[in-house]
Scaffold this active site. Sequence first.
Site, PDB file in Angstrom:
ATOM      1  N   GLU A 197       1.585 -10.042  11.085  1.00 40.75           N
ATOM      2  CA  GLU A 197       1.379  -9.519   9.725  1.00 40.75           C
ATOM      3  C   GLU A 197       2.727  -9.205   9.072  1.00 40.75           C
ATOM      4  O   GLU A 197       2.956  -9.503   7.909  1.00 40.75           O
ATOM      5  CB  GLU A 197       0.505  -8.262   9.798  1.00 40.75           C
ATOM      6  N   ASP A 200       0.762  -1.242   0.000  1.00 38.64           N
ATOM      7  CA  ASP A 200       0.000   0.000   0.000  1.00 38.64           C
ATOM      8  C   ASP A 200       0.795   1.296   0.000  1.00 38.64           C
ATOM      9  O   ASP A 200       0.665   2.101  -0.892  1.00 38.64           O
ATOM     10  CB  ASP A 200      -0.958   0.026   1.193  1.00 38.64           C
TER      11      ASP A 200
END
Length: 441
Positions: A409, A185
Amino acid sequence: MQSHEQLQTVARETLRKNDRGGYTLPTQGLYPFQWNWDAGITALGWMTFDPARAWREYETLFSGQWGPDHFGGANDGFLAQITFHQDSDTYFPGPDQWGTDSLAIRTSSISQPPLHATMLRWMWKEAVRTSERDKTLAPQRDMAEACLQELLPKVIAHHRWWYRCRDPQGTGLVVNIHPWETGMDNSPAWDDPQSAVLPTQRPYVRKDLNHVDASMRPPKIFYDRMVSLMDFNSACGFDPKRIFAECPYRVNDIGIISILQRSSIDLVALCQEFGLQDAAKEMQQHVDRTQVAVESLWSERWQQYVSRNARTGALLDVPTSAGLMAAYAGFQKDCADTVDSWLDETLYGIPSTRSTYIGFEPLRYWRGPIWQHINMLIAMGLADRGHVELADRIRVDSETLLRQQGFHEYYDPTDGRGLGGGEFSWTAATYLYWIKPNASR
Ligand code: DGY
């Protein structure tokens, strides 16, 4: 530190805990829906202990694929970054934000790195191997074959969507029109192209900061621009021609290009095996074109492939891990020496941004931390290309990290600390599929 057996049990439990009956959440709270490339990696993990559930992940993912009847049909084959099988109020931008309320299954309106043909080929190979090892497991091969017969036309349609809508001039280099499409992102590689996007003025409430510390997430100005691009898409009625021509953000992302290239190579092989010769030929033409075109994305400075701002033509000369998937993609230069240098510079595996780069931030989303699935793809590509020791070095680093920290993550490459969301599905899946029992011994 946990033993391999303990960690394998935790990895399986992580997938089961995130299972919503047909699809797997990346992690609870922070990502409460089915994500596109997460689903592919996660299916690999399921494949190691529950193959039926692995194929189900894929059926569920493709149930949200757009077809000829959706929004005028120009996006036939589109597969969304997020499929909203159920509502949840823990995520922004949720199902009501994308302008897709008319769909039976609502989705976002952007895609994600199309790694599926590769994941499906690996799952197919696993099913064939298993049934050859143990004849009583032959039904697993039959199930895989039946699922692939259903899925292959959908995957072909998806690749056609990428080439038709995101490379309408046939340059060999697809574009993306939203940083979230890259899955990476707020990589520093997008700083320049996203600065051309006018931040939204409309009010909205972020939810990610309820789950993760702000130091590990993108800043507000980034979100303002992401919302603006999301709204631009629906204002265009999702017309791919208009979006390609007018979107204020248009980037040749080396990550998507590499992943699509590898996937198309695997799709050619699957199509040949399943008697789809015309589709195989068609995909091979795309592969050949990209193989030549990608050389224009070579960075002499960083000795790796990089991305390009497709609106201005300027090379985005930023060293990110996306550009190290060259061996995986089968590109001319495999970047093995560059990977070797990166590994010397940090403690554990390959960070998302090179640690010597000025924009490196070890804690913040895609600006430095290590993602395990990217390490897996880079390592598996290097191993295929004969760099077995280098690939093993990456895998052993990952094993150490996961044993010490569990399934996060992402991880700080300077000290190995687990960051972002916890109990993360694709991290657990990479442990099950790639690191595997006894693999390092
Ligand atoms: C997010 O919301 O941060 C996701 O990465 C978008 O796909």
